[in-house]
Every structure is written in C-alpha cells, then in structure tokens.
Scaffold this active site. Sequence first.
Site, PDB file in Angstrom:
ATOM      1  N   TYR A 154      33.420 -30.009 -28.481  1.00 16.66           N
ATOM      2  CA  TYR A 154      33.203 -28.582 -28.777  1.00 16.66           C
ATOM      3  C   TYR A 154      32.530 -28.414 -30.136  1.00 16.66           C
ATOM      4  O   TYR A 154      31.502 -27.726 -30.247  1.00 16.66           O
ATOM      5  CB  TYR A 154      34.544 -27.861 -28.747  1.00 16.66           C
ATOM      6  CG  TYR A 154      34.461 -26.384 -29.041  1.00 16.66           C
ATOM      7  CD1 TYR A 154      33.871 -25.505 -28.148  1.00 16.66           C
ATOM      8  CD2 TYR A 154      35.000 -25.861 -30.219  1.00 16.66           C
ATOM      9  CE1 TYR A 154      33.801 -24.143 -28.408  1.00 16.66           C
ATOM     10  CE2 TYR A 154      34.945 -24.496 -30.487  1.00 16.66           C
ATOM     11  CZ  TYR A 154      34.340 -23.643 -29.577  1.00 16.66           C
ATOM     12  OH  TYR A 154      34.272 -22.304 -29.852  1.00 16.66           O
ATOM     13  N   LYS A 158      28.727 -27.042 -30.850  1.00 21.86           N
ATOM     14  CA  LYS A 158      28.548 -25.832 -31.637  1.00 21.86           C
ATOM     15  C   LYS A 158      27.753 -26.096 -32.919  1.00 21.86           C
ATOM     16  O   LYS A 158      27.045 -25.216 -33.423  1.00 21.86           O
ATOM     17  CB  LYS A 158      29.908 -25.215 -31.971  1.00 21.86           C
ATOM     18  CG  LYS A 158      30.594 -24.565 -30.774  1.00 21.86           C
ATOM     19  CD  LYS A 158      29.820 -23.354 -30.268  1.00 21.86           C
ATOM     20  CE  LYS A 158      30.614 -22.574 -29.242  1.00 21.86           C
ATOM     21  NZ  LYS A 158      29.939 -21.322 -28.833  1.00 21.86           N
TER      22      LYS A 158
END
Length: 267
Positions: A154, A158
């Site tokens: 994640y 990002k």
Amino acid sequence: MTSSYGLKGRAAVVTGATRGIGRAVAARLAAAGALVCVTARDGDDVRRTAKELGGIGLAGSVADPGHPARVTELVLREFGRFDVLVNNAATNQPYGPLMDADPGAWREAFTLNVEAPLRLMQCAWQAWMREHRGVVVNICTEGATHVGPNVGAYNTSKAALLHLTRQLAGELAPRVRVNSVSPGLVRTEMARFVWERHEDELAAGLPLGRIGTPEDVARAVVWLASDEAEWVTGADLLVDGGTRVRTAYSDRYAVHDRLRSSVPPHA
C-alpha cells in the site's frame, strides 16, 4: 453552510465515492454547488449515493481499463464539462511482509492505486481539461513517505501515486493543477481493523487528540479543488492530526505506533 469556493456549476468525478473519504468528498463538492459524478464497484450503492447527492453515478472498478473512458463519456454527456477529478478509490491489499507478497496481488495494488488514476487523468485531459483547464486531487497517505510493518504494498503504491502527482503537475501546467492529500489514520471501513478496538489509545497518541474523520480529509480536498487554491500545484497536503510532529515526543506516542503495527486486518 459550505462555501461554493468557485465550484458552483463545475463537474466533478469522485472515485470510490459511496463510503468513507470518497463519500465525504462527493457530499462536500455537491454542497459547494458542483455537479457530481460518483463511481464505485457496487451498483446499488452508486445509485443511492448519486440520488442522495443530486448527481449521477457509474458502477464499476476503476481498475477496468475501459472504466475511465466510460466515466468521462457519461460526465460530458450529462454535464457537458469535466472540471474536477478526485482519485480516491484504492486497496490496502496485499497486507503483510513484502517477502510473502503474492506477485499477482502486488500488481493489482499498483493497477488500482497508480495505473487507474493515471488512466482517469489521461481521459479527463484529452476530453476536456487540455482545452478548458481543470483540477486533479489524488488521495495518497501519510505512509507514502515512510515505512511501516505489513503495509509495504500500500505505502509503496501510494508513494508512486505521490510522485505521479508531482510529475503531472509539471507536465500539465498551466492548464491543470494536480495535487494530493495524504491522510493519517481516519475512521473509515478500510482502516477499521486498525482503529476499531483501540481508538482511545490511538487518539491519545496523536498531538490533536483524536483520529481523523472523512470530513477532515474532504475539507482539504475541496479546498485544493477550488479557486481558493488557484496558485497551488504539485503539493501534498498532510491531514494527519499531527502525526509527523510526534517524532519529537517518541515516548508519549509509542503506544500509537505499537498498536498500528500489531493489529492485523480483518480477513
């Protein structure tokens, strides 16, 4: 009452817009007078949210290569313009050490968190923004600039979205402003596995004394999308309750870090 911020009559697309941060952003844009198109996977949720906000909606996954073009076509057909894009839809999977990560799940994270926003930006640019100007706000995370246990996929995806934001801010200027908002821990379904059983302790570990709400993030997003931020591009607005400043008080906030790193997500 929410100020219009110069958004009245402008057309906005918000992805992942039926709950959490996306829902709060879409609602705040609508309250400011924008024409809102919501997208998400579940058709019933999309129809309900669009009706509640007085807007339009399109069900589907942003990871579907054809979805961005369908969204763009719908917005131009119904609203006749495409002024604001908020890339909010994301996944926090695969969760766990990267040495155990499935390559397919890793690719899916980048498809949804990085490639899909790029495809939407390409469609918006080619269909409207190149000639008429526009604004893009990408939802990143405070974790995009530091490491943390079990959220490597994640955070890494990002981080790529954060750099993409800056890259396109340069490429698309001066026609389109491209910025991002990086939330800290927010009370959403996606982050429920972190805060649900330890919210008071987690809140005590933040300088502002509480975890965030979707509305906290929505206010920042709408400001960046508005004329109030007309001289802002390539920026990342951190909305984290002071997470970054706690490093000067590591003993006080140690419980916050321990809890966030030790609670696994729901299956």
